[in-house]
Motif scaffolding. Structure first.
Motif, PDB file in Angstrom:
ATOM      1  N   PRO A  71       0.819  -1.213   0.000  1.00  0.00           N
ATOM      2  CA  PRO A  71       0.000   0.000   0.000  1.00  0.00           C
ATOM      3  C   PRO A  71       0.856   1.267   0.000  1.00  0.00           C
ATOM      4  O   PRO A  71       1.911   1.325   0.619  1.00  0.00           O
ATOM      5  N   VAL A  72       0.393   2.261  -0.737  1.00  0.00           N
ATOM      6  CA  VAL A  72       1.028   3.575  -0.769  1.00  0.00           C
ATOM      7  C   VAL A  72      -0.068   4.611  -0.550  1.00  0.00           C
ATOM      8  O   VAL A  72      -1.111   4.567  -1.191  1.00  0.00           O
ATOM      9  N   ILE A  73       0.177   5.548   0.355  1.00  0.00           N
ATOM     10  CA  ILE A  73      -0.818   6.582   0.660  1.00  0.00           C
ATOM     11  C   ILE A  73      -0.395   7.886   0.004  1.00  0.00           C
ATOM     12  O   ILE A  73       0.736   8.344   0.179  1.00  0.00           O
ATOM     13  N   GLY A  74      -1.299   8.464  -0.765  1.00  0.00           N
ATOM     14  CA  GLY A  74      -1.087   9.781  -1.353  1.00  0.00           C
ATOM     15  C   GLY A  74      -2.007  10.774  -0.667  1.00  0.00           C
ATOM     16  O   GLY A  74      -3.106  10.422  -0.239  1.00  0.00           O
ATOM     17  N   SER A  75      -1.561  12.012  -0.535  1.00  0.00           N
ATOM     18  CA  SER A  75      -2.394  13.005   0.144  1.00  0.00           C
ATOM     19  C   SER A  75      -2.608  14.231  -0.736  1.00  0.00           C
ATOM     20  O   SER A  75      -1.783  14.552  -1.587  1.00  0.00           O
ATOM     21  N   TRP A  76      -3.734  14.878  -0.521  1.00  0.00           N
ATOM     22  CA  TRP A  76      -4.075  16.112  -1.222  1.00  0.00           C
ATOM     23  C   TRP A  76      -4.148  17.234  -0.208  1.00  0.00           C
ATOM     24  O   TRP A  76      -4.829  17.135   0.813  1.00  0.00           O
ATOM     25  N   ILE A  77      -3.447  18.308  -0.505  1.00  0.00           N
ATOM     26  CA  ILE A  77      -3.455  19.502   0.323  1.00  0.00           C
ATOM     27  C   ILE A  77      -3.991  20.636  -0.541  1.00  0.00           C
ATOM     28  O   ILE A  77      -3.499  20.868  -1.646  1.00  0.00           O
ATOM     29  N   VAL A  78      -5.005  21.343  -0.060  1.00  0.00           N
ATOM     30  CA  VAL A  78      -5.576  22.471  -0.782  1.00  0.00           C
ATOM     31  C   VAL A  78      -5.454  23.696   0.111  1.00  0.00           C
ATOM     32  O   VAL A  78      -6.047  23.744   1.190  1.00  0.00           O
ATOM     33  N   GLN A  79      -4.676  24.665  -0.317  1.00  0.00           N
ATOM     34  CA  GLN A  79      -4.442  25.895   0.440  1.00  0.00           C
ATOM     35  C   GLN A  79      -4.045  25.584   1.883  1.00  0.00           C
ATOM     36  O   GLN A  79      -4.630  26.086   2.829  1.00  0.00           O
ATOM     37  N   ASP A  80      -3.045  24.714   2.043  1.00  0.00           N
ATOM     38  CA  ASP A  80      -2.486  24.338   3.345  1.00  0.00           C
ATOM     39  C   ASP A  80      -3.443  23.564   4.243  1.00  0.00           C
ATOM     40  O   ASP A  80      -3.231  23.472   5.448  1.00  0.00           O
ATOM     41  N   VAL A  81      -4.513  23.009   3.688  1.00  0.00           N
ATOM     42  CA  VAL A  81      -5.480  22.233   4.472  1.00  0.00           C
ATOM     43  C   VAL A  81      -5.580  20.830   3.880  1.00  0.00           C
ATOM     44  O   VAL A  81      -5.715  20.675   2.662  1.00  0.00           O
ATOM     45  N   ALA A  82      -5.508  19.824   4.745  1.00  0.00           N
ATOM     46  CA  ALA A  82      -5.654  18.440   4.281  1.00  0.00           C
ATOM     47  C   ALA A  82      -7.043  18.268   3.672  1.00  0.00           C
ATOM     48  O   ALA A  82      -8.052  18.590   4.293  1.00  0.00           O
ATOM     49  N   ALA A  83      -7.093  17.772   2.423  1.00  0.00           N
ATOM     50  CA  ALA A  83      -8.369  17.640   1.722  1.00  0.00           C
ATOM     51  C   ALA A  83      -8.754  16.184   1.474  1.00  0.00           C
ATOM     52  O   ALA A  83      -9.915  15.887   1.232  1.00  0.00           O
TER      53      ALA A  83
END
Length: 107
Positions: A71-83
């Protein structure tokens, strides 16, 4: 932007500064295409359309193998906020566009 941060693996334009295992990745690529893993001196590569471009070399930390999947986890950050995050799993340490994917939305 954050050299020597404990949560980031070092990456270079050549493999020489790295000691041990590393990944070679296209500078402009996607979804596991043209990735080479060098583990204990043995190379494993994936095909793709990005072989003619530039590459980066990154220290390799292989994800754990859980029930035959990596497993690999990718993250999305929108304007410094975890999305949101996405979990992609493959039966090899290199995830590709055919790997299973489960998105998670943060509200």
């Amino acid at each position: 932007m954050f050299p020597e941060h404990p949560n980031l693996l070092p990456a270079f334009r050549t493999a020489e500064p790295l000691m041990g295992n590393y990944a070679r990745k296209p500078l402009f690529g996607r979804e596991g295409a043209n990735i080479t893993l060098c583990i204990n001196g043995k190379e494993t590569s994936t095909p793709g359309d990005y072989a003619d471009g530039e590459f980066i070399y990154q220290q390799l930390l292989t994800p754990p193998c859980l029930d035959g999947f990596y497993p690999v986890i990718g993250s999305w950050i929108v304007q410094d906020v975890a999305a949101g995050i996405g979990i992609r799993e493959s039966n090899t340490p290199i995830t590709q566009n055919t790997s299973g994917f489960v998105p998670h939305y943060f509200n």
